[in-house]
Design a protein around this motif. Sequence first.
Motif, PDB file in Angstrom:
ATOM      1  N   SER A   2      30.395  37.664  52.644  1.00 48.01           N
ATOM      2  CA  SER A   2      30.783  38.023  51.288  1.00 48.01           C
ATOM      3  C   SER A   2      32.224  37.604  51.005  1.00 48.01           C
ATOM      4  O   SER A   2      33.036  37.433  51.913  1.00 48.01           O
ATOM      5  CB  SER A   2      30.647  39.532  51.090  1.00 48.01           C
ATOM      6  N   LEU A   3      32.511  37.442  49.732  1.00 47.42           N
ATOM      7  CA  LEU A   3      33.824  37.005  49.276  1.00 47.42           C
ATOM      8  C   LEU A   3      34.166  37.764  48.004  1.00 47.42           C
ATOM      9  O   LEU A   3      33.319  37.924  47.125  1.00 47.42           O
ATOM     10  CB  LEU A   3      33.800  35.493  49.011  1.00 47.42           C
ATOM     11  N   ALA A   4      35.418  38.246  47.911  1.00 44.44           N
ATOM     12  CA  ALA A   4      35.849  38.955  46.707  1.00 44.44           C
ATOM     13  C   ALA A   4      37.280  38.575  46.356  1.00 44.44           C
ATOM     14  O   ALA A   4      38.151  38.535  47.230  1.00 44.44           O
ATOM     15  CB  ALA A   4      35.739  40.465  46.903  1.00 44.44           C
ATOM     16  N   LEU A   5      37.506  38.271  45.082  1.00 45.10           N
ATOM     17  CA  LEU A   5      38.847  38.039  44.550  1.00 45.10           C
ATOM     18  C   LEU A   5      39.172  39.160  43.582  1.00 45.10           C
ATOM     19  O   LEU A   5      38.350  39.496  42.714  1.00 45.10           O
ATOM     20  CB  LEU A   5      38.927  36.697  43.807  1.00 45.10           C
ATOM     21  N   ARG A   6      40.363  39.725  43.726  1.00 46.34           N
ATOM     22  CA  ARG A   6      40.783  40.826  42.864  1.00 46.34           C
ATOM     23  C   ARG A   6      42.125  40.516  42.228  1.00 46.34           C
ATOM     24  O   ARG A   6      43.146  40.430  42.917  1.00 46.34           O
ATOM     25  CB  ARG A   6      40.873  42.132  43.659  1.00 46.34           C
ATOM     26  N   ASN A   7      42.079  40.301  40.906  1.00 44.40           N
ATOM     27  CA  ASN A   7      43.302  40.060  40.121  1.00 44.40           C
ATOM     28  C   ASN A   7      44.173  38.961  40.728  1.00 44.40           C
ATOM     29  O   ASN A   7      45.387  39.108  40.871  1.00 44.40           O
ATOM     30  CB  ASN A   7      44.109  41.356  39.981  1.00 44.40           C
ATOM     31  N   VAL A   8      43.542  37.845  41.071  1.00 42.47           N
ATOM     32  CA  VAL A   8      44.273  36.734  41.681  1.00 42.47           C
ATOM     33  C   VAL A   8      44.973  35.912  40.601  1.00 42.47           C
ATOM     34  O   VAL A   8      44.346  35.460  39.635  1.00 42.47           O
ATOM     35  CB  VAL A   8      43.331  35.848  42.518  1.00 42.47           C
ATOM     36  N   SER A   9      46.279  35.744  40.783  1.00 44.13           N
ATOM     37  CA  SER A   9      47.094  34.923  39.887  1.00 44.13           C
ATOM     38  C   SER A   9      47.937  33.988  40.743  1.00 44.13           C
ATOM     39  O   SER A   9      48.266  34.296  41.888  1.00 44.13           O
ATOM     40  CB  SER A   9      48.009  35.793  39.021  1.00 44.13           C
ATOM     41  N   ARG A  10      48.310  32.837  40.158  1.00 45.25           N
ATOM     42  CA  ARG A  10      49.159  31.888  40.889  1.00 45.25           C
ATOM     43  C   ARG A  10      50.130  31.248  39.917  1.00 45.25           C
ATOM     44  O   ARG A  10      49.761  30.733  38.863  1.00 45.25           O
ATOM     45  CB  ARG A  10      48.312  30.813  41.564  1.00 45.25           C
ATOM     46  N   ASN A  20      44.784  36.701  36.792  1.00 41.07           N
ATOM     47  CA  ASN A  20      43.859  37.841  36.887  1.00 41.07           C
ATOM     48  C   ASN A  20      42.394  37.420  37.046  1.00 41.07           C
ATOM     49  O   ASN A  20      41.519  37.856  36.302  1.00 41.07           O
ATOM     50  CB  ASN A  20      44.009  38.746  35.659  1.00 41.07           C
ATOM     51  N   VAL A  21      42.152  36.566  38.042  1.00 39.20           N
ATOM     52  CA  VAL A  21      40.788  36.122  38.315  1.00 39.20           C
ATOM     53  C   VAL A  21      40.116  37.129  39.241  1.00 39.20           C
ATOM     54  O   VAL A  21      40.633  37.467  40.312  1.00 39.20           O
ATOM     55  CB  VAL A  21      40.772  34.722  38.957  1.00 39.20           C
ATOM     56  N   ASN A  22      38.954  37.621  38.822  1.00 36.30           N
ATOM     57  CA  ASN A  22      38.147  38.529  39.629  1.00 36.30           C
ATOM     58  C   ASN A  22      36.792  37.877  39.864  1.00 36.30           C
ATOM     59  O   ASN A  22      36.178  37.347  38.941  1.00 36.30           O
ATOM     60  CB  ASN A  22      37.969  39.870  38.914  1.00 36.30           C
ATOM     61  N   LEU A  23      36.352  37.918  41.105  1.00 40.83           N
ATOM     62  CA  LEU A  23      35.112  37.248  41.477  1.00 40.83           C
ATOM     63  C   LEU A  23      34.531  37.925  42.709  1.00 40.83           C
ATOM     64  O   LEU A  23      35.253  38.239  43.648  1.00 40.83           O
ATOM     65  CB  LEU A  23      35.387  35.768  41.779  1.00 40.83           C
ATOM     66  N   SER A  24      33.235  38.143  42.685  1.00 40.71           N
ATOM     67  CA  SER A  24      32.534  38.667  43.859  1.00 40.71           C
ATOM     68  C   SER A  24      31.359  37.741  44.158  1.00 40.71           C
ATOM     69  O   SER A  24      30.543  37.468  43.279  1.00 40.71           O
ATOM     70  CB  SER A  24      32.042  40.095  43.586  1.00 40.71           C
ATOM     71  N   VAL A  25      31.297  37.258  45.400  1.00 40.67           N
ATOM     72  CA  VAL A  25      30.248  36.335  45.817  1.00 40.67           C
ATOM     73  C   VAL A  25      29.477  36.974  46.969  1.00 40.67           C
ATOM     74  O   VAL A  25      30.070  37.399  47.961  1.00 40.67           O
ATOM     75  CB  VAL A  25      30.829  34.981  46.271  1.00 40.67           C
ATOM     76  N   GLN A  26      28.172  37.022  46.830  1.00 41.95           N
ATOM     77  CA  GLN A  26      27.329  37.635  47.850  1.00 41.95           C
ATOM     78  C   GLN A  26      26.961  36.613  48.935  1.00 41.95           C
ATOM     79  O   GLN A  26      26.976  35.400  48.689  1.00 41.95           O
ATOM     80  CB  GLN A  26      26.051  38.186  47.213  1.00 41.95           C
ATOM     81  N   PRO A  27      26.652  37.089  50.146  1.00 41.31           N
ATOM     82  CA  PRO A  27      26.261  36.169  51.220  1.00 41.31           C
ATOM     83  C   PRO A  27      25.102  35.263  50.799  1.00 41.31           C
ATOM     84  O   PRO A  27      24.112  35.725  50.240  1.00 41.31           O
ATOM     85  CB  PRO A  27      25.841  37.114  52.353  1.00 41.31           C
ATOM     86  N   TYR A  55      49.752  33.156  46.199  1.00 41.07           N
ATOM     87  CA  TYR A  55      49.140  33.821  45.052  1.00 41.07           C
ATOM     88  C   TYR A  55      49.422  35.323  45.065  1.00 41.07           C
ATOM     89  O   TYR A  55      49.793  35.904  46.098  1.00 41.07           O
ATOM     90  CB  TYR A  55      47.629  33.586  45.049  1.00 41.07           C
ATOM     91  N   GLU A  56      49.234  35.942  43.911  1.00 41.52           N
ATOM     92  CA  GLU A  56      49.275  37.396  43.791  1.00 41.52           C
ATOM     93  C   GLU A  56      47.840  37.911  43.733  1.00 41.52           C
ATOM     94  O   GLU A  56      46.925  37.200  43.324  1.00 41.52           O
ATOM     95  CB  GLU A  56      50.033  37.810  42.530  1.00 41.52           C
ATOM     96  N   GLY A  57      47.646  39.165  44.116  1.00 40.85           N
ATOM     97  CA  GLY A  57      46.320  39.739  44.138  1.00 40.85           C
ATOM     98  C   GLY A  57      45.752  39.736  45.545  1.00 40.85           C
ATOM     99  O   GLY A  57      46.468  39.504  46.524  1.00 40.85           O
ATOM    100  N   GLU A  58      44.446  39.975  45.661  1.00 43.66           N
ATOM    101  CA  GLU A  58      43.808  40.073  46.969  1.00 43.66           C
ATOM    102  C   GLU A  58      42.574  39.170  47.049  1.00 43.66           C
ATOM    103  O   GLU A  58      41.825  39.050  46.081  1.00 43.66           O
ATOM    104  CB  GLU A  58      43.357  41.512  47.252  1.00 43.66           C
ATOM    105  N   ILE A  59      42.411  38.558  48.209  1.00 43.71           N
ATOM    106  CA  ILE A  59      41.194  37.821  48.516  1.00 43.71           C
ATOM    107  C   ILE A  59      40.613  38.424  49.791  1.00 43.71           C
ATOM    108  O   ILE A  59      41.280  38.457  50.824  1.00 43.71           O
ATOM    109  CB  ILE A  59      41.455  36.318  48.681  1.00 43.71           C
ATOM    110  N   GLU A  60      39.397  38.891  49.684  1.00 44.56           N
ATOM    111  CA  GLU A  60      38.749  39.575  50.802  1.00 44.56           C
ATOM    112  C   GLU A  60      37.541  38.775  51.268  1.00 44.56           C
ATOM    113  O   GLU A  60      36.672  38.438  50.469  1.00 44.56           O
ATOM    114  CB  GLU A  60      38.315  40.973  50.373  1.00 44.56           C
TER     115      GLU A  60
END
Length: 243
Positions: A2-10, A20-27, A55-60
Amino acid sequence: MSLALRNVSRTFAGNTAVRNVNLSVQPGEIVGLLGTSGCGKSTILRAISGLDDGYEGEIEINGSTSKGVHDTTGFIFQEPRLLPWLTVLDNVTFGLKGDKATREKRAKEYIANVGLVGNENLYPRQLSGGMAQRVAIARALVTSPEILLLDEPFSALDAFTKMQLQDLLLDIWKAYNSTIVLVTHDIDEATYLCDRILILRGQPGEVDREITLTEQRPRNRGSQELAKCKSDILESLDLNRKN
């Protein structure tokens, strides 16, 4: 994976590329990032890969947050970026760990997967554009990445080669169940390959709309659903509208 972006800015030198890019990707999901030039698609991809950690924000990734380069991700660029002094086999094994026999055995498996058996000893100058990109795909896959990142990987190829490699990508996705994030300008490519498409607009780029495709694979490139989806995307992009 899985992949998740939370409020990513550059921001680069005071100019914000994406905000403020938010994205959730499933396996096992294929997600496309689509938009006009300059809206930050490649910036997002580089942040996911760890090639850019500013970048700012979180990538998980799979529940873990990190700004470093992830060994669970593979990156395929627009250009093959092969080392011209190495053969096909040596380009694919480059950077692999282990003894030579093990590395070559593994590389030959992936060279076969991309349809290049018999070309192992050729040099990049002896390859067509499509063959070189197949080598780049094998090189990205040989490390068994769980997330595959593609930055307009087929844009420099002719239409027929592009379609062949799109189908090859789907074969690889089916075989390895990879999670794929694809940056593209090609609407037909996005609708043919992706489960979901995120449309980015503006400068700085922001997610303007998300489109989900329900048609089962293998898809008919001329189907009504794909045609309707293309129409919706063109309407969303509204190329005559100012960002």
